[in-house]
Design a protein around this motif. Structure first.
Motif, PDB file in Angstrom:
ATOM      1  N   PRO A   1      -2.160   9.332   6.098  1.00 37.43           N
ATOM      2  CA  PRO A   1      -1.688   9.741   7.429  1.00 37.43           C
ATOM      3  C   PRO A   1      -2.793  10.276   8.321  1.00 37.43           C
ATOM      4  O   PRO A   1      -2.880   9.903   9.496  1.00 37.43           O
ATOM      5  CB  PRO A   1      -0.661  10.827   7.099  1.00 37.43           C
ATOM      6  CG  PRO A   1      -0.135  10.441   5.775  1.00 37.43           C
ATOM      7  CD  PRO A   1      -1.296   9.845   5.025  1.00 37.43           C
ATOM      8  N   GLU A   2      -3.637  11.146   7.782  1.00 37.52           N
ATOM      9  CA  GLU A   2      -4.678  11.695   8.659  1.00 37.52           C
ATOM     10  C   GLU A   2      -5.590  10.596   9.187  1.00 37.52           C
ATOM     11  O   GLU A   2      -6.033  10.641  10.330  1.00 37.52           O
ATOM     12  CB  GLU A   2      -5.547  12.725   7.918  1.00 37.52           C
ATOM     13  CG  GLU A   2      -4.770  13.797   7.180  1.00 37.52           C
ATOM     14  CD  GLU A   2      -4.530  13.375   5.741  1.00 37.52           C
ATOM     15  OE1 GLU A   2      -5.488  13.455   4.947  1.00 37.52           O
ATOM     16  OE2 GLU A   2      -3.405  12.950   5.409  1.00 37.52           O
TER      17      GLU A   2
ATOM     18  N   ARG B   1      -4.854   7.425   9.660  1.00 34.69           N
ATOM     19  CA  ARG B   1      -4.161   6.624  10.673  1.00 34.69           C
ATOM     20  C   ARG B   1      -4.052   7.390  11.978  1.00 34.69           C
ATOM     21  O   ARG B   1      -4.305   6.869  13.058  1.00 34.69           O
ATOM     22  CB  ARG B   1      -2.760   6.257  10.160  1.00 34.69           C
ATOM     23  CG  ARG B   1      -1.931   5.499  11.142  1.00 34.69           C
ATOM     24  CD  ARG B   1      -2.482   4.149  11.464  1.00 34.69           C
ATOM     25  NE  ARG B   1      -2.331   3.220  10.358  1.00 34.69           N
ATOM     26  CZ  ARG B   1      -2.937   2.054  10.276  1.00 34.69           C
ATOM     27  NH1 ARG B   1      -3.769   1.661  11.222  1.00 34.69           N
ATOM     28  NH2 ARG B   1      -2.751   1.266   9.243  1.00 34.69           N
ATOM     29  N   LYS B   2      -3.693   8.649  11.854  1.00 38.82           N
ATOM     30  CA  LYS B   2      -3.555   9.474  13.058  1.00 38.82           C
ATOM     31  C   LYS B   2      -4.889   9.533  13.801  1.00 38.82           C
ATOM     32  O   LYS B   2      -4.940   9.424  15.030  1.00 38.82           O
ATOM     33  CB  LYS B   2      -3.116  10.889  12.654  1.00 38.82           C
ATOM     34  CG  LYS B   2      -2.800  11.787  13.821  1.00 38.82           C
ATOM     35  CD  LYS B   2      -2.094  13.062  13.379  1.00 38.82           C
ATOM     36  CE  LYS B   2      -1.678  13.910  14.578  1.00 38.82           C
ATOM     37  NZ  LYS B   2      -0.860  15.063  14.204  1.00 38.82           N
TER      38      LYS B   2
ATOM     39  N   ILE C   1      -5.572   6.418  15.723  1.00 35.89           N
ATOM     40  CA  ILE C   1      -4.805   6.352  16.969  1.00 35.89           C
ATOM     41  C   ILE C   1      -5.417   7.278  18.023  1.00 35.89           C
ATOM     42  O   ILE C   1      -5.587   6.890  19.177  1.00 35.89           O
ATOM     43  CB  ILE C   1      -3.321   6.711  16.715  1.00 35.89           C
ATOM     44  CG1 ILE C   1      -2.688   5.655  15.802  1.00 35.89           C
ATOM     45  CG2 ILE C   1      -2.552   6.804  18.016  1.00 35.89           C
ATOM     46  CD1 ILE C   1      -1.284   5.976  15.347  1.00 35.89           C
ATOM     47  N   VAL C   2      -5.763   8.482  17.605  1.00 32.23           N
ATOM     48  CA  VAL C   2      -6.353   9.411  18.572  1.00 32.23           C
ATOM     49  C   VAL C   2      -7.655   8.851  19.113  1.00 32.23           C
ATOM     50  O   VAL C   2      -7.920   8.914  20.327  1.00 32.23           O
ATOM     51  CB  VAL C   2      -6.622  10.779  17.927  1.00 32.23           C
ATOM     52  CG1 VAL C   2      -7.374  11.671  18.890  1.00 32.23           C
ATOM     53  CG2 VAL C   2      -5.329  11.441  17.535  1.00 32.23           C
TER      54      VAL C   2
ATOM     55  N   THR D   1       4.651   3.070  15.053  1.00 31.37           N
ATOM     56  CA  THR D   1       3.649   3.866  14.321  1.00 31.37           C
ATOM     57  C   THR D   1       3.123   5.006  15.192  1.00 31.37           C
ATOM     58  O   THR D   1       2.881   6.106  14.699  1.00 31.37           O
ATOM     59  CB  THR D   1       2.496   2.964  13.877  1.00 31.37           C
ATOM     60  OG1 THR D   1       3.034   1.875  13.145  1.00 31.37           O
ATOM     61  CG2 THR D   1       1.519   3.732  13.002  1.00 31.37           C
ATOM     62  N   PHE D   2       2.972   4.711  16.462  1.00 26.86           N
ATOM     63  CA  PHE D   2       2.512   5.763  17.368  1.00 26.86           C
ATOM     64  C   PHE D   2       3.442   6.967  17.301  1.00 26.86           C
ATOM     65  O   PHE D   2       3.010   8.107  17.117  1.00 26.86           O
ATOM     66  CB  PHE D   2       2.460   5.236  18.805  1.00 26.86           C
ATOM     67  CG  PHE D   2       2.020   6.268  19.800  1.00 26.86           C
ATOM     68  CD1 PHE D   2       0.699   6.376  20.196  1.00 26.86           C
ATOM     69  CD2 PHE D   2       2.941   7.160  20.349  1.00 26.86           C
ATOM     70  CE1 PHE D   2       0.289   7.346  21.095  1.00 26.86           C
ATOM     71  CE2 PHE D   2       2.547   8.135  21.260  1.00 26.86           C
ATOM     72  CZ  PHE D   2       1.211   8.214  21.629  1.00 26.86           C
TER      73      PHE D   2
ATOM     74  N   TYR E   1       3.417   9.433  14.430  1.00 21.04           N
ATOM     75  CA  TYR E   1       2.410  10.496  14.382  1.00 21.04           C
ATOM     76  C   TYR E   1       2.461  11.423  15.588  1.00 21.04           C
ATOM     77  O   TYR E   1       2.018  12.562  15.502  1.00 21.04           O
ATOM     78  CB  TYR E   1       1.027   9.871  14.241  1.00 21.04           C
ATOM     79  CG  TYR E   1       0.870   9.205  12.899  1.00 21.04           C
ATOM     80  CD1 TYR E   1       0.719   9.988  11.750  1.00 21.04           C
ATOM     81  CD2 TYR E   1       0.963   7.830  12.755  1.00 21.04           C
ATOM     82  CE1 TYR E   1       0.629   9.403  10.509  1.00 21.04           C
ATOM     83  CE2 TYR E   1       0.868   7.235  11.511  1.00 21.04           C
ATOM     84  CZ  TYR E   1       0.709   8.020  10.395  1.00 21.04           C
ATOM     85  OH  TYR E   1       0.632   7.452   9.154  1.00 21.04           O
ATOM     86  N   PHE E   2       2.997  10.914  16.694  1.00 19.46           N
ATOM     87  CA  PHE E   2       3.100  11.743  17.893  1.00 19.46           C
ATOM     88  C   PHE E   2       4.507  11.616  18.447  1.00 19.46           C
ATOM     89  O   PHE E   2       4.852  10.587  19.030  1.00 19.46           O
ATOM     90  CB  PHE E   2       2.068  11.299  18.932  1.00 19.46           C
ATOM     91  CG  PHE E   2       0.662  11.327  18.407  1.00 19.46           C
ATOM     92  CD1 PHE E   2      -0.041  12.519  18.341  1.00 19.46           C
ATOM     93  CD2 PHE E   2       0.061  10.176  17.939  1.00 19.46           C
ATOM     94  CE1 PHE E   2      -1.328  12.558  17.828  1.00 19.46           C
ATOM     95  CE2 PHE E   2      -1.216  10.193  17.431  1.00 19.46           C
ATOM     96  CZ  PHE E   2      -1.921  11.389  17.364  1.00 19.46           C
TER      97      PHE E   2
ATOM     98  N   LEU F   1       0.367  13.450  21.979  1.00 14.96           N
ATOM     99  CA  LEU F   1      -0.954  12.829  21.843  1.00 14.96           C
ATOM    100  C   LEU F   1      -1.950  13.548  22.739  1.00 14.96           C
ATOM    101  O   LEU F   1      -3.043  13.933  22.309  1.00 14.96           O
ATOM    102  CB  LEU F   1      -0.897  11.349  22.231  1.00 14.96           C
ATOM    103  CG  LEU F   1      -2.285  10.717  22.379  1.00 14.96           C
ATOM    104  CD1 LEU F   1      -2.956  10.545  21.033  1.00 14.96           C
ATOM    105  CD2 LEU F   1      -2.207   9.397  23.105  1.00 14.96           C
TER     106      LEU F   1
ATOM    107  N   THR G   1      -3.061  16.757  21.399  1.00 11.93           N
ATOM    108  CA  THR G   1      -4.025  16.604  20.309  1.00 11.93           C
ATOM    109  C   THR G   1      -5.417  16.284  20.857  1.00 11.93           C
ATOM    110  O   THR G   1      -6.420  16.854  20.411  1.00 11.93           O
ATOM    111  CB  THR G   1      -3.567  15.478  19.355  1.00 11.93           C
ATOM    112  OG1 THR G   1      -2.303  15.823  18.808  1.00 11.93           O
ATOM    113  CG2 THR G   1      -4.573  15.284  18.234  1.00 11.93           C
TER     114      THR G   1
END
Lengths: 197, 197, 197, 197
Positions: free
Chosen positions: C11-12, C14-15, C18-19, C48-49, C52-53, C59, C62
């Motif tokens: 997860p981290e 992937r997140k 995205i970030v 998926t976006f 995580y957000f 987003l 973050t």
DNA sequence: AATGAATGAGGTTTCATTCAT
DNA sequence: TATGAATGAAACCTCATTCAT
């Protein structure tokens, strides 16, 4: 094929077209109908829908109002009529009429009264209120027995609603109507409680 | 390293955990419950859910079966009992019991019987069948009048269901039970049709 | 061409992907960036976006936290250092560094601080707070004059921000830095108010 | 029959009505204002809006021009005045005046200078140009020190703008004005660079 | 010149189900 | 058997702009 012509209508006319398109689809597919479906059926752009109905719920509210108005127009309460009323016959007649009316509009009823929309409404429960008014009137005329009007109306109306659903689903309409009329006659028959074992 | 222990359970045990978690949530939140919620409550992974239930509807079907079995267990038909049965009292007792049973499970009932799921099911309508069996039995014992058992059972059951919903929504339980018992007594009372105006 | 392979990441990781995708796009296009753009850049599905957000604002929040952390890491306050601090030089150095840092992240700054998002945040105004702390520290060391720290920090920071924007837009970086350093030196120079006409 | 009278106005008059309506709304609601809002406020049809302003940006451009003209009219450059000018006082006075002017027009400023519109404009940056002209004039009169006029004007104007925003947002107006005047006095004070540590 | 009904691309968010590990 | 990251097809709603009248 061929770009859709932009037809300009008076607002009420356009709104009516959309409502009627929605009613056709709701009738056929109930709760499953979406904004997308309605605009396709009505032949308008998505934005046009929201021009007339700020939200989907507003459309449903409009459909609901039209349905109730239609019902009221079709079966006015006999309260106002002069002369003695044959209450048992009135109620029996209304019951048959309601079954025919509601079973022919089953999809709409589902979308309006058995959906998330219904939960969001603080339903005035017009139909039940109407029925309990009739029961009271019949009691005053001493045509009906001493049942508790509100809960009884609620229970009988649930039966009416279910009967309409069953008929729409293919049950024998005449048997259903007969059973319902018998039920109502017995439920409201004059006589003291102790006469019913 | 804090890796959660994967409990390896016998399939039925794992499945049961999921169903029970679902029942708790459905009871509390009705139709709104999502797969996500159930797996969190059950403490299993999402994939595990679909291992035991090919789809959400399969879970609901299982919940439905269990609900009906529970009802059957709680209120067995008195048919089997020897000796004469006081049918009116039996039915009145069942009515009160059903209201309490169903109003305490309102959320589950909503998810099962007033949702898209309900539409997709070809309901065997067990409860209605049960009720019509009782009516027939009472008629054979000459405790009930000559009403048409199937439609009458359908209508009365609709009333039962509505009464349970009303009680769950805050209506006066005792008034509701009383009205329902009166309705049933009158509906099933012996006597020829013509005695009811 | 060729269906996108489903890559499974921690997860981290992937997140972070995205970030970082979002930061690249925000840097290039500022406020105009949409969820749709980010998922395309990150090579993930839209769902998926939101895995995580929970929302677009999350987003941005973050990205904001990362930006501030990066700034803090790059230019730590000299407060903690032992020994006498050459406050004018410290501030001048920070000013140049900030311009380079912020002008290289102009798009992000716009999306974070000059958009509807900014309005929704109850900004702790970290940067301004930092600057006013520095001014107070310099005043305690008698390196700075008796200016009102908070408003002055606000005004100077506005200058810093504008300078970064101008540099990002193509202005002469060195002239901008020089002018800013001069402004700050003069603004904070020791000396009583009446010495400034 | 209640058909609204279509007032036929000279084009400039009609355009002015729309602009003034827009200014009122922008002042109150900033970036959030939509075409729909403006036409309602102005009492014209939507199509009329686009008759006078090919796009929303054209309206904003007009509002911008009017704002700048208003500013120019309210605070004319003292350059033209005969006799010696007390430059520090002039600038301090302008600063206070600008804060009051701009903070009273915060919404318009936001819509014009902190929105997508701002990005699309190749701003002539009139206000900054004005300020740098004043700095040059003061330098020629040997009232100001040897700072670089253009970048310094840019930085000070950013401070002015931020001060106005802060005041509009509720900051202490007098403290803000005082801090700004101090900043400007110090920034422009005569004296060689090396006198400022 | 003026109207206002009509448009439709575009935006965020949800959630049952899939599948690589 | 079990996991949980990943998917993507909807769903509702907005609003600058167009154009028939």
């Amino acid at each position: 094929m061929g770009k859709p012509v932009r037809r300009r209508l008076r607002p009420e006319a356009r709104k009516l077209e959309i409502v009627e398109a929605a009613e056709r689809l709701l009738q056929a597919h109930g709760r499953r109908v979406r904004v997308e479906d309605v605009v396709r059926e009505a032949g308008v752009a998505k934005g046009t829908f929201f021009l007339y109905f700020p939200s989907w719920d507003d459309l449903l509210a409009t459909v609901r109002e039209r349905l109730i108005a239609e019902l009221d127009a079709a079966y006015p309460l006999p309260t106002e009529v002069d002369g003695p009323v044959d209450w048992p016959s009135v109620v029996a007649g209304l019951a048959a009429a309601y079954i025919d009316f509601a079973s022919a509009r089953q999809g709409i009823g589902q979308a309006l009264f058995h959906s998330d929309f219904a939960e969001r409404q603080t339903s005035a429960d017009n139909a039940v209120t109407r029925l309990s008014a009739i029961i009271r009137a019949g009691q005053e005329a001493e045509a009906f027995g001493p049942v508790d009007p509100e809960p009884t109306a609620l229970l009988l109306f649930a039966g009416l609603d279910e009967a309409a659903r069953a008929v729409a689903a293919g049950a024998d309409r005449d048997a259903m109507v007969a059973a319902l009329q018998t039920l109502i006659r017995r439920a409201l028959a004059p006589g003291k409680p102790e006469e019913f074992p």
